[in-house]
Enzyme design. Structure first.
Site: not given
Length: 157
Positions: A80-83
């Site tokens: 899960l990679h935010f941005g």
């Protein structure tokens, strides 16, 4: 791990936030759009509150708080990679609600992020959900479109 995970059980992943779910090939970063880390989806979040897509173990949390890895019961792994380029924020704007080794349930809080700050200081606030490792014989199916938190957006079968 292969011999013990041959079951055909489907894992349903719930939307991690309210927003628009798109195919990962639409990501502005080639690492994601060209599936260099794996296939998945991109979510344009409407808020910075991000929740667990399924039951899993937190495999790792990046020190810069912008990404985390999940290990599923069938052996599949998610990133899960935010941005985009949010690693450069050095954790600013992110509050992580979990730590490595935590057992989480679908719907548990993972992040509280300052979405306005991220939009201002990064090229994109889009969340990437990448299946970095699939259990033997498994495939993924994407369910794209506008989703509310908790609605199905991905299946591992």
């Amino acid at each position: 791990m292969g011999l013990f995970n041959r079951g055909k059980k489907t894992i349903e992943l719930q939307a991690i936030c309210q927003g628009e779910v798109k195919d990962i090939i639409e990501a502005s970063d080639a690492v994601f759009s060209q599936k260099m880390m794996g296939d998945g989806v991109m979510v344009i979040p409407e808020s910075g509150d991000i929740y667990a897509p399924c039951d899993a173990t937190i495999a790792m949390v990046f020190p810069t708080k912008h990404a985390m890895g999940l290990k599923l019961k069938d052996g599949s792994e998610l990133l899960l990679h935010f941005g985009i380029d949010t690693v450069n924020l050095n954790g600013e704007g992110f509050t992580v609600c979990v730590k490595e080794g935590d057992q989480i349930k679908a719907g548990d809080a993972l992040w509280h992020a300052d979405l306005a700050y991220i939009k201002e200081h990064a090229p994109s606030e889009a969340m990437m959900i990448v299946v970095t490792s699939l259990a033997d014989g498994k495939t993924i199916e994407k369910v794209l479109g506008n989703k509310k938190t908790g609605e199905k957006f991905l299946e591992i079968r």
